[in-house]
Design an enzyme around this catalytic site. Structure first.
Site, short mmCIF file in Angstrom:
data_model
loop_
_atom_site.label_atom_id
_atom_site.label_comp_id
_atom_site.label_asym_id
_atom_site.label_seq_id
_atom_site.Cartn_x
_atom_site.Cartn_y
_atom_site.Cartn_z
N LYS A 1 0.82 -1.22 0.00
CA LYS A 1 0.00 0.00 0.00
C LYS A 1 0.86 1.27 0.00
CE LYS A 1 -2.28 1.00 3.77
NZ LYS A 1 -1.66 -0.23 4.28
N THR B 1 4.03 1.51 -0.85
CA THR B 1 4.79 1.53 -2.10
C THR B 1 3.94 2.05 -3.24
OG1 THR B 1 6.07 -0.37 -1.32
CG2 THR B 1 6.14 0.08 -3.67
N ARG C 1 2.01 8.56 6.95
CA ARG C 1 2.25 8.46 8.38
C ARG C 1 3.73 8.23 8.65
NH1 ARG C 1 -1.15 3.53 10.15
NH2 ARG C 1 -0.41 2.81 8.13
N LYS D 1 7.08 -6.21 10.82
CA LYS D 1 6.94 -5.62 9.50
C LYS D 1 8.24 -5.06 8.93
CE LYS D 1 3.53 -3.00 8.45
NZ LYS D 1 2.59 -1.86 8.46
N ALA E 1 -3.82 1.71 12.51
CA ALA E 1 -5.19 1.61 12.00
C ALA E 1 -5.98 0.49 12.66
CB ALA E 1 -5.18 1.40 10.49
N PHE F 1 -3.53 -0.47 6.98
CA PHE F 1 -4.09 -1.82 6.83
C PHE F 1 -5.15 -1.86 5.73
CE2 PHE F 1 -2.51 -2.25 11.31
CZ PHE F 1 -1.54 -3.18 11.02
N PHE G 1 4.19 -8.83 -8.75
CA PHE G 1 5.35 -9.60 -8.31
C PHE G 1 5.85 -10.41 -9.50
CE2 PHE G 1 3.89 -8.35 -4.28
CZ PHE G 1 4.81 -8.68 -3.30
N TRP H 1 7.32 -0.86 -8.13
CA TRP H 1 8.45 -1.34 -7.32
C TRP H 1 9.71 -1.43 -8.17
CZ3 TRP H 1 12.28 -4.87 -7.02
CH2 TRP H 1 12.87 -5.06 -5.75
#
Length: 564
Positions: free
Chosen positions: A80, A82, A103, A114, A282, A310, A390, A418
């Site tokens: 999210k 990224t 944030r 994480k 969140a 999230f 991916f 990415w």
């Protein structure tokens, strides 16, 4: 003793970030029209925007606000943040004056499960290591302000207790910005009369603090101090509330927060301005960056891309029902991020088997994605799906996601930000510009006039698809007490697992008809909402079996590695 040599992966996020030379922060500020006198530098590549300038900008928020949210998270990853960064870079590449509003990372997840939280690959915010660690000290200031209030409560009782505080009903816990399960329940005041009165206490993580929530929702220093004063910290023996204002320390708390209250300015790898400020979780708080930063960005840029933590059932719902309601924000469009790998997990595939093609599992897991799209439509907002690609994704699996989106009339784009940065989200940016060109149809989920229990039930039924809500009797009694004191008009902040629509983190996909248990409710009078704790959600996380901290080290040159 000689340390063992560590091998650095040249393709890691940290190595990619280190390969880019950032532009001086004054240049980034200048791209938003921020004069040198309104920029307070924290070294060459990060700074704070003067509060006076931020407030002038936020008074006229003319930009288009784009919310990035996601499906329910899984260990497979969604991307999210990224995607938020990649979309911001793509909009800038399209010639739009763009700012990103994010944030700040908490040290809890950075050292826990994480890892860092500044994007990945070619879609990152830099300086990555500094942002993920102490940054400009905002979280330390929030921790200190919170704990000053905690100390004032015990000090007041020690020196005679003129307010008649019942120490059995002190609700203000202490905080630390780390995951530490041993601090969830503690006893303080041991060691004799000189150390105060023994009582039960506990710690939350800093990002769950009401001070953090207030910090992120306040519009000015005056508003900040007034909100701090409304915090309910305890009750008297007669069951009347005691507030922070009663303890006369809100001025000191505001002094600790004064410099932190100015939004932080950094940049992406491509030089897009990023305002990173505040960071409530969140799953246990409202999950959005500060109002002052978001509204200032809207006054400085034509397009502002922000995220809510999230999945959309938590972050987006709170963004739309709490932050937008309080801050008078009207988002223009929503991006829902999904990955093939995560959808396969929602379709029942074990993490170890994600490398094998499984079109049926993708199609089954897409029910989770469709649920989030339906929920965004409930708020009157157009949504587009970003498939965060991916290398293991097969053409047939990608086609299954695209078909699931078309079946519900949702537009979808395969994104490779990415690997390619903003260029990998160019088509997504085109659609966002198109959607944002229409008048915003945003509307909150529920009316202020509903009872607190009805608001909780509305979120549970309409967003989670619960069949019923079961309140602990003590929670119902507390809701009635809140309403009797005049807090019935507040929105609700749902605290539950982020991994499922339910309160059970193991139930993936799109379950419905289940029972949502509400075990406890808490009043955040200063922040302006009531928290409903569902199931076993914790406000102080623990570290995993192998915490990310074990992989972090500093090399001989002082560079920090292992954050990603």
């Amino acid at each position: 003793m000689q340390r063992a040599a560590r091998t650095i992966d040249p393709n890691s996020d940290a190595a990619i970030a280190a390969s880019v030379t950032p532009r001086p922060i004054a240049e980034i500020a200048g791209s938003l029209g921020i004069a040198d006198a309104d920029l307070y530098r924290y070294g060459p590549f990060k700074g704070k925007v003067a509060l006076a300038l931020a407030q002038k900008a936020e008074a006229d928020p003319r930009g288009k606000l784009i919310l990035v949210t996601a499906i329910n998270p899984t260990p497979a990853g969604e991307g999210k943040t990224t995607t938020t960064i990649g979309l911001g870079d793509a909009l800038a590449r399209a010639g739009k004056k763009t700012a990103i509003a994010l944030r700040e990372p908490s040290l809890g997840p950075v050292f826990g499960a994480k890892g860092g939280a500044t994007g990945g690959g070619r879609a990152q915010v830099i300086p990555m290591d500094e942002i993920n660690l102490h940054f400009t000290g905002d979280f330390h200031a929030i921790t200190a302000a919170h704990n000053l209030l905690a100390a004032a409560i015990d000090n007041h009782v020690y020196w005679g207790n003129a307010l008649d505080i019942d120490v059995r009903r002190v609700s203000w816990r202490r905080v630390v910005d780390l995951n530490d399960r041993a601090l969830r329940k503690v006893t303080v005041g041991l060691g004799g009369p000189g150390n105060g009165f023994p009582r039960e206490d506990g710690f939350d993580i800093t990002v769950a603090s009401e001070v953090m929530a207030i910090f992120c929702l306040a519009r000015s220093l005056v508003d900040l101090e007034e909100r701090l004063g409304r915090i309910v910290v305890a009750q008297t023996f007669a069951r009347t509330p005691i507030t922070a204002a009663d303890l006369k320390v809100t001025g000191a708390m505001t002094a600790l927060l004064r410099d932190a209250f100015q939004p932080n300015l950094v940049q992406t790898l491509e030089g897009t301005p990023v305002l990173i400020h505040g960071g409530p979780f969140a799953n246990i708080a409202h999950g959005c960056n500060s109002v002052i930063a978001t509204r200032a960005a809207l006054g400085l840029a034509d397009y502002v891309v922000t995220e809510a933590g999230f999945g959309a059932d938590l972050g987006a719902e709170k963004f739309l029902d709490i932050k937008c309601r309080q801050a008078n924000l009207r988002p223009s469009a929503v991006v829902v991020v999904a990955t093939v790998r995560a959808l396969k997990m929602h379709g029942g595939v074990a993490q170890k088997d994600l490398g094998m093609e499984n079109i049926a599992a993708v199609s089954a897991g897409a029910a989770n994605l469709r649920r989030h799209l339906e929920n965004m439509a409930t708020f009157g907002l157009p949504a587009v799906v970003a498939i965060n690609r991916f290398t293991s994704d097969t053409p047939a699996e990608i086609a299954a996601v695209e078909e699931a989106c078309r079946a519900v009339g949702a537009r979808v784009h395969l994104c490779s930000h990415w690997a390619q940065g903003g260029a990998g989200a160019a088509e997504l940016a085109e659609t966002v510009i198109e959607l944002a060109g229409q008048p915003s149809g945003y509307r909150p989920l529920y009316a202020d006039e509903l009872s607190l229990a009805e608001k909780i039930e509305t979120v549970a039924r309409r967003i989670y698809r619960a069949g019923s809500v079961v309140f602990d009797p003590a929670a119902l009694a507390r809701l009635a007490e809140f309403e009797a004191r005049g807090y019935g008009g507040l929105p609700v902040c749902m605290a539950k697992t982020p991994y499922s629509f339910t309160a059970d983190p193991t139930l993936r996909g799109a379950p419905e008809g289940f029972i949502l248990p509400v075990r406890e409710v808490r009043l955040s009078a200063g922040a302006g909402f009531v928290v409903a704790l569902c199931g076993d959600v914790m406000t102080m996380p623990g570290l995993p079996r192998t915490p990310a901290a074990e992989n972090i080290h500093v090399d001989e040159a002082g560079a920090i590695w292992g954050l990603f």
